[in-house]
Design an enzyme around this catalytic site. Structure first.
Site, PDB file in Angstrom:
ATOM      1  N   HIS A  33       0.858  -1.183   0.000  1.00 56.48           N
ATOM      2  CA  HIS A  33       0.000   0.000   0.000  1.00 56.48           C
ATOM      3  C   HIS A  33       0.889   1.225   0.000  1.00 56.48           C
ATOM      4  CE1 HIS A  33      -3.088   2.870   1.177  1.00 56.48           C
ATOM      5  NE2 HIS A  33      -3.951   1.969   0.745  1.00 56.48           N
ATOM      6  N   ASP A  51      -7.965  -5.300   0.076  1.00 56.27           N
ATOM      7  CA  ASP A  51      -8.467  -6.156  -1.006  1.00 56.27           C
ATOM      8  C   ASP A  51      -8.125  -7.628  -0.808  1.00 56.27           C
ATOM      9  OD1 ASP A  51      -9.682  -4.149  -2.570  1.00 56.27           O
ATOM     10  OD2 ASP A  51      -7.707  -3.463  -3.174  1.00 56.27           O
TER      11      ASP A  51
HETATM   12  N1  CMC Z   1       4.130  -7.717  -4.832  1.00 58.59           N
HETATM   13  C1  CMC Z   1       5.464  -7.709  -4.981  1.00 58.59           C
HETATM   14  N2  CMC Z   1       6.254  -6.638  -4.811  1.00 58.59           N
HETATM   15  C2  CMC Z   1       5.644  -5.486  -4.484  1.00 58.59           C
HETATM   16  C3  CMC Z   1       4.249  -5.407  -4.317  1.00 58.59           C
HETATM   17  C4  CMC Z   1       3.487  -6.567  -4.489  1.00 58.59           C
HETATM   18  N3  CMC Z   1       2.161  -6.538  -4.338  1.00 58.59           N
HETATM   19  N4  CMC Z   1       3.901  -4.132  -4.001  1.00 58.59           N
HETATM   20  C5  CMC Z   1       5.059  -3.437  -3.974  1.00 58.59           C
HETATM   21  N5  CMC Z   1       6.106  -4.256  -4.264  1.00 58.59           N
HETATM   22  C6  CMC Z   1       7.528  -3.873  -4.267  1.00 58.59           C
HETATM   23  C7  CMC Z   1       7.898  -3.083  -5.519  1.00 58.59           C
HETATM   24  O1  CMC Z   1       8.358  -3.935  -6.546  1.00 58.59           O
HETATM   25  C8  CMC Z   1       8.977  -2.179  -4.977  1.00 58.59           C
HETATM   26  O2  CMC Z   1      10.177  -2.934  -4.864  1.00 58.59           O
HETATM   27  P1  CMC Z   1      11.627  -2.217  -5.076  1.00 58.59           P
HETATM   28  O3  CMC Z   1      11.692  -1.181  -3.982  1.00 58.59           O
HETATM   29  O4  CMC Z   1      12.621  -3.304  -4.950  1.00 58.59           O
HETATM   30  O5  CMC Z   1      11.565  -1.601  -6.445  1.00 58.59           O
HETATM   31  C9  CMC Z   1       8.512  -1.861  -3.554  1.00 58.59           C
HETATM   32  O6  CMC Z   1       7.718  -2.979  -3.169  1.00 58.59           O
HETATM   33  C10 CMC Z   1       7.699  -0.568  -3.437  1.00 58.59           C
HETATM   34  O7  CMC Z   1       6.623  -0.660  -4.393  1.00 58.59           O
HETATM   35  P2  CMC Z   1       6.007   0.590  -5.167  1.00 58.59           P
HETATM   36  O8  CMC Z   1       5.306   0.110  -6.378  1.00 58.59           O
HETATM   37  O9  CMC Z   1       7.083   1.633  -5.338  1.00 58.59           O
HETATM   38  O10 CMC Z   1       4.983   1.108  -4.089  1.00 58.59           O
HETATM   39  P3  CMC Z   1       3.760   2.079  -4.340  1.00 58.59           P
HETATM   40  O11 CMC Z   1       3.482   2.740  -3.056  1.00 58.59           O
HETATM   41  O12 CMC Z   1       4.014   2.969  -5.501  1.00 58.59           O
HETATM   42  O13 CMC Z   1       2.581   1.093  -4.759  1.00 58.59           O
HETATM   43  C11 CMC Z   1       0.738  -0.409  -4.646  1.00 58.59           C
HETATM   44  C12 CMC Z   1       1.555   0.654  -3.898  1.00 58.59           C
HETATM   45  C13 CMC Z   1      -0.526  -0.689  -3.830  1.00 58.59           C
HETATM   46  C14 CMC Z   1       0.327   0.114  -6.014  1.00 58.59           C
HETATM   47  C15 CMC Z   1       1.587  -1.696  -4.791  1.00 58.59           C
HETATM   48  O14 CMC Z   1       1.959  -2.189  -3.506  1.00 58.59           O
HETATM   49  C16 CMC Z   1       0.868  -2.786  -5.599  1.00 58.59           C
HETATM   50  O15 CMC Z   1       0.950  -2.779  -6.824  1.00 58.59           O
HETATM   51  N6  CMC Z   1       0.161  -3.756  -4.887  1.00 58.59           N
HETATM   52  C17 CMC Z   1      -0.601  -4.771  -5.569  1.00 58.59           C
HETATM   53  C18 CMC Z   1      -1.953  -4.190  -6.010  1.00 58.59           C
HETATM   54  C19 CMC Z   1      -2.898  -3.973  -4.842  1.00 58.59           C
HETATM   55  O16 CMC Z   1      -3.083  -4.821  -3.989  1.00 58.59           O
HETATM   56  N7  CMC Z   1      -3.546  -2.783  -4.834  1.00 58.59           N
HETATM   57  C20 CMC Z   1      -4.556  -2.432  -3.828  1.00 58.59           C
HETATM   58  C21 CMC Z   1      -4.129  -1.305  -2.945  1.00 58.59           C
HETATM   59  S1  CMC Z   1      -5.156  -1.161  -1.480  1.00 58.59           S
HETATM   60  C22 CMC Z   1      -6.722  -0.746  -2.066  1.00 58.59           C
HETATM   61  C23 CMC Z   1      -6.808   0.628  -2.564  1.00 58.59           C
HETATM   62  O17 CMC Z   1      -6.589   1.581  -1.805  1.00 58.59           O
HETATM   63  O18 CMC Z   1      -7.148   0.784  -3.735  1.00 58.59           O
END
Ligand code: CMC
Length: 427
Positions: A307, A364
């Protein structure tokens, strides 16, 4: 200025001072509204990870501690003591309702739950396999055409009317989409039923056959809706506020918000979780997919994990996990998927990759299992998220409108394109 920060430009030693604004909870902010006129520079914040886009009194999140509060009430307390419509009332009216206020609010929503019959023709325009989020987005935009004339967008009584109408009509629109896509007869709202019960009734009933709804199913769905009711300045809420800043019709703002929520990084993740659990299929396959999620060269991500704000267990996921486990004996939760989900959580919570990145289950992760057990079609999961979130979006839109002056949202950029394409020497 005592409450300020001073920025030094190391290129020329110039110093600039910016005021610090204090919050009631959470981090203070540096007010950089005058940054460009003062320094001649923009600030750069990809994905707004460090930017407060507005002042708000609605929802507070402490991502490090895993705290979520609506108007000062913790989500755990609300989930334990209140129903979805109490929280809707709280978001819109800035206070919890008394028993009498809740009674008349329920009544007001009931009488607004029907949609203009002409709108039903709209459903025929979509292909049978249209994604429900696209249909819902179009329906809400269409709804603005029914409530655009004579609408005074600067009058709080009219705002509230718009909010109540939309909250009340969302279950009807969602259920009508489903019935139409299946070729089933439309079931109209039953005014003797409560808000959440009515949605399940419209989804499942057939004329002349009684639908058997368990109390526990209604309670479970009501809690899912409540846990989605608002979540501070996430991508879809920011979209609603951004469109709102142009003085667009509020339903057009909400329609845009639905578009933002649809993506799998946001509200589309609950659909993604179930599809992923089904793809993984068995507990034995979990290790393989965890490895994929950790592989930097593989785009695969664990849906329902991570998140932007929570660097701790999402409090909504904790409430839902408890509910999911309580429901096991009462409703038909897919036990195989549950085992796969539990194994993923067990591994991820102990694996250095996830632990070091603070990747915990989000809302989720468990909502999909509950919605599946409630026989909601998988591609409608995000629609349920919308039904829950509409009051939050409307509260945020109303808060925007209550401000003395609305500033159009208009960020700048770090331009890195060509300087002069007509001139060959483009350096
Ligand atoms: N599985 C594997 N690796 C992950 C995941 C995941 N679900 N989420 C983040 N990472 C890793 C990412 O690869 C990165 O690694 P590194 O630092 O080595 O490059 C690190 O964790 C930080 O990730 P980010 O993408 O920079 O983080 P963000 O804050 O931009 O993204 C997120 C947050 C929710 C988009 C992301 O965690 C994600 O894609 N999760 C899966 C989709 C999901 O469950 N979304 C629902 C969010 S909660 C409901 C809502 O509010 O809508």
């Amino acid at each position: 200025m005592s409450n300020s920060v001073t920025l030094t430009d190391n290129r020329n030693g110039k110093q600039y001072e910016f005021p610090i604004l204090d919050s009631t909870l959470g981090p203070s902010v540096i007010d950089i509204s005058n940054f460009y006129p003062t320094t001649g520079m923009f600030t750069f914040d990809r994905g707004y990870t460090s930017t407060a886009m507005c002042r708000s009194k609605i929802t507070f999140i402490d991502g490090e501690k895993g705290i979520l509060k609506h108007r000062g009430y913790s989500i755990e307390w609300l989930a334990e003591n209140k129903n979805f419509l109490d929280v809707v009332y709280l978001l819109l009216n800035k206070k919890l309702p008394t028993k009498e206020e809740l009674g008349s609010f329920k009544q007001e929503l009931k009488t607004r739950s029907f949609i203009n019959e002409k709108m039903i023709r709209l459903f025929s325009a979509f292909p049978d396999k249209a994604h429900p989020m696209a249909v819902l987005q179009a329906c809400v935009a269409t709804l603005s055409t029914y409530y655009s004339r004579d609408m005074n967008f600067d009058n709080p009584i009219e705002y509230m009317e718009l909010a109540k109408r939309l909250v009340a009509k969302m279950p009807t629109l969602a259920a009508f989409y489903y019935r139409h896509s299946m070729g089933y007869p439309l079931i109209y709202p039953d005014l003797d039923r409560g808000f959440t019960e009515n949605f399940l009734y419209m989804m499942r009933s057939f004329p002349h056959s009684r639908v058997d709804l368990k109390r526990i199913e209604v309670k479970a769905l009501d809690s899912v809706l409540m846990l989605h009711a608002d979540h501070e300045q996430n991508a879809s809420t920011t979209t609603v506020r951004t469109v709102g800043s142009t003085h667009s019709h509020p339903y057009s703002c909400i329609s845009a918000g639905i578009g933002a929520l649809w993506g799998h990084a946001h509200g589309g993740a609950n659909e993604g979780v179930i599809k992923q659990l089904e793809m993984i299929g068995t507990v034995e396959n979990v290790d393989k997919y965890i490895k994929k999620a950790k592989d930097k060269n593989d785009p695969f991500r664990l849906m329902g994990f991570g998140h932007r704000v929570y660097k701790n267990y999402d409090p909504r996921a904790r409430v839902l996990k408890k509910m999911r486990d309580e429901l096991i004996s009462e409703i038909d939760i897919d036990e195989n998927l549950l085992k796969v989900a539990n194994r993923i959580e067990e591994i991820a919570l102990n694996d250095d990759y996830f632990v070091s990145r603070n990747l915990y289950p989000n809302v989720d992760f468990n909502s999909g299992l509950i919605l599946k057990a409630l026989k909601i079609p998988t591609d409608m999961f995000a629609v349920l998220f919308v039904m829950g979130r509409v009051p939050g979006w409307m509260a945020q839109w109303m808060e925007l409108k209550e401000q003395d002056t609305i500033k159009i949202v208009r960020p700048r950029q770090l331009y890195i394109g060509p300087k002069d394409s007509l001139n060959e020497n483009n350096e």
